[in-house]
Scaffold this motif. Sequence first.
Motif, PDB file in Angstrom:
ATOM      1  N   MET A  34       0.759  -1.324  -0.063  1.00 45.84           N
ATOM      2  CA  MET A  34      -0.117   0.224   0.227  1.00 45.84           C
ATOM      3  C   MET A  34       0.849   1.241   0.129  1.00 45.84           C
ATOM      4  N   ALA A  35       1.732   1.268   0.565  1.00 48.07           N
ATOM      5  CA  ALA A  35       2.737   2.416   0.797  1.00 48.07           C
ATOM      6  C   ALA A  35       3.517   2.849  -0.388  1.00 48.07           C
ATOM      7  N   ARG A  36       3.905   1.864  -1.105  1.00 52.04           N
ATOM      8  CA  ARG A  36       4.597   1.809  -2.222  1.00 52.04           C
ATOM      9  C   ARG A  36       3.612   2.343  -3.425  1.00 52.04           C
ATOM     10  N   ALA A  37       2.410   1.797  -3.318  1.00 52.28           N
ATOM     11  CA  ALA A  37       1.460   2.258  -4.606  1.00 52.28           C
ATOM     12  C   ALA A  37       1.182   3.768  -4.214  1.00 52.28           C
ATOM     13  N   ALA A  38       0.905   4.042  -3.082  1.00 50.56           N
ATOM     14  CA  ALA A  38       0.611   5.444  -2.716  1.00 50.56           C
ATOM     15  C   ALA A  38       1.476   6.308  -3.135  1.00 50.56           C
ATOM     16  N   GLN A  39       2.819   5.974  -2.848  1.00 53.80           N
ATOM     17  CA  GLN A  39       4.020   6.783  -3.131  1.00 53.80           C
ATOM     18  C   GLN A  39       4.191   6.895  -4.738  1.00 53.80           C
ATOM     19  N   ARG A  40       4.006   5.791  -5.482  1.00 53.94           N
ATOM     20  CA  ARG A  40       4.086   5.839  -7.008  1.00 53.94           C
ATOM     21  C   ARG A  40       3.034   6.987  -7.606  1.00 53.94           C
ATOM     22  N   ALA A  41       1.745   7.050  -6.894  1.00 54.69           N
ATOM     23  CA  ALA A  41       0.639   7.682  -7.279  1.00 54.69           C
ATOM     24  C   ALA A  41       0.947   9.160  -6.954  1.00 54.69           C
ATOM     25  N   GLU A  42       1.420   9.360  -5.731  1.00 57.19           N
ATOM     26  CA  GLU A  42       1.918  10.737  -5.266  1.00 57.19           C
ATOM     27  C   GLU A  42       2.883  11.247  -6.187  1.00 57.19           C
ATOM     28  N   ARG A  43       4.146  10.359  -6.453  1.00 57.85           N
ATOM     29  CA  ARG A  43       5.081  11.084  -7.251  1.00 57.85           C
ATOM     30  C   ARG A  43       4.670  11.228  -8.494  1.00 57.85           C
ATOM     31  N   ALA A  44       3.945  10.541  -9.185  1.00 61.61           N
ATOM     32  CA  ALA A  44       3.228  11.007 -10.521  1.00 61.61           C
ATOM     33  C   ALA A  44       2.660  12.302 -10.517  1.00 61.61           C
ATOM     34  N   TRP A  45       1.729  12.244  -9.645  1.00 61.38           N
ATOM     35  CA  TRP A  45       0.877  13.578  -9.453  1.00 61.38           C
ATOM     36  C   TRP A  45       1.855  14.722  -9.119  1.00 61.38           C
ATOM     37  N   LEU A  46       2.854  14.604  -8.388  1.00 57.81           N
ATOM     38  CA  LEU A  46       3.853  15.826  -8.179  1.00 57.81           C
ATOM     39  C   LEU A  46       4.629  16.156  -9.294  1.00 57.81           C
ATOM     40  N   GLU A  47       5.062  15.176 -10.314  1.00 56.83           N
ATOM     41  CA  GLU A  47       5.840  15.465 -11.318  1.00 56.83           C
ATOM     42  C   GLU A  47       5.083  16.144 -12.273  1.00 56.83           C
ATOM     43  N   GLU A  48       3.861  15.693 -12.478  1.00 51.92           N
ATOM     44  CA  GLU A  48       2.781  16.410 -13.351  1.00 51.92           C
ATOM     45  C   GLU A  48       2.401  17.699 -12.936  1.00 51.92           C
ATOM     46  N   ALA A  49       2.242  17.955 -11.610  1.00 54.84           N
ATOM     47  CA  ALA A  49       1.982  19.408 -11.181  1.00 54.84           C
ATOM     48  C   ALA A  49       3.314  20.419 -11.298  1.00 54.84           C
ATOM     49  N   LEU A  50       4.356  19.827 -11.015  1.00 62.17           N
ATOM     50  CA  LEU A  50       5.532  20.461 -11.141  1.00 62.17           C
ATOM     51  C   LEU A  50       6.029  20.874 -12.758  1.00 62.17           C
ATOM     52  N   GLN A  51       5.519  20.007 -13.573  1.00 63.28           N
ATOM     53  CA  GLN A  51       5.555  20.282 -14.889  1.00 63.28           C
ATOM     54  C   GLN A  51       4.879  21.280 -15.504  1.00 63.28           C
ATOM     55  N   ASP A  52       3.409  21.248 -15.106  1.00 62.44           N
ATOM     56  CA  ASP A  52       2.465  22.583 -15.173  1.00 62.44           C
ATOM     57  C   ASP A  52       3.081  23.898 -14.518  1.00 62.44           C
ATOM     58  N   LEU A  53       3.616  23.798 -13.379  1.00 68.14           N
ATOM     59  CA  LEU A  53       4.349  25.107 -12.583  1.00 68.14           C
ATOM     60  C   LEU A  53       5.551  25.577 -13.436  1.00 68.14           C
TER      61      LEU A  53
END
Length: 178
Positions: A153-172
């Motif tokens: 569960m922790a690794r799945a949540a971490q992968r999802a959060e990292r993907a979102w952060l990378e996308e948000a950073l790309q937008d910013l």
Amino acid sequence: MLTLAILGFLAERPMHAYEMRRLLSDLIGHNRPVSDGALYPALNRLRQAGHLERETEPGDSAPQRQVLRITPSGRAELLRRLSEPKESEITDGGAFFTLLAFLSQVPDPDQRAAVLRRRLDFLTRPPGFFTRAGAPVRIADESDPYRKGMLVMARAAQRAERAWLEEALQDLESPRTL
């Protein structure tokens, strides 16, 4: 975390303390309900620091009510806390989510990106729980089914959060057009 959430909600709009308590419970109460014994002392500390003010509003058919409003110094404190979060507000998931709930209040996209980058950097470090000889335990090597579940569960949540952060950073961080 409570102070940040109070200032964040009041930056959105003035409100009564009972509405504030409900919103706080919705945001951070899943860990522990926000009690009057925690809320009112926090409100009083913020008022004494000059970060919020109370105004009496007449009630239509009810007694007068106290409305809470953020002050300019409260807004400055909110922006400081959002732009320069403590390390624990980056590394603790619940504290980071509280920070994230109000990060759009920061007007500078570069400052928002810096906060997200700190979280992403934290998430790229090796996991801090379940290590053997200083190395992270691989899911396949964990024999305890419940610890294995925690890792999955922790690794799945971490992968999802990292993907979102990378996308948000790309937008910013993408070039901005005027």
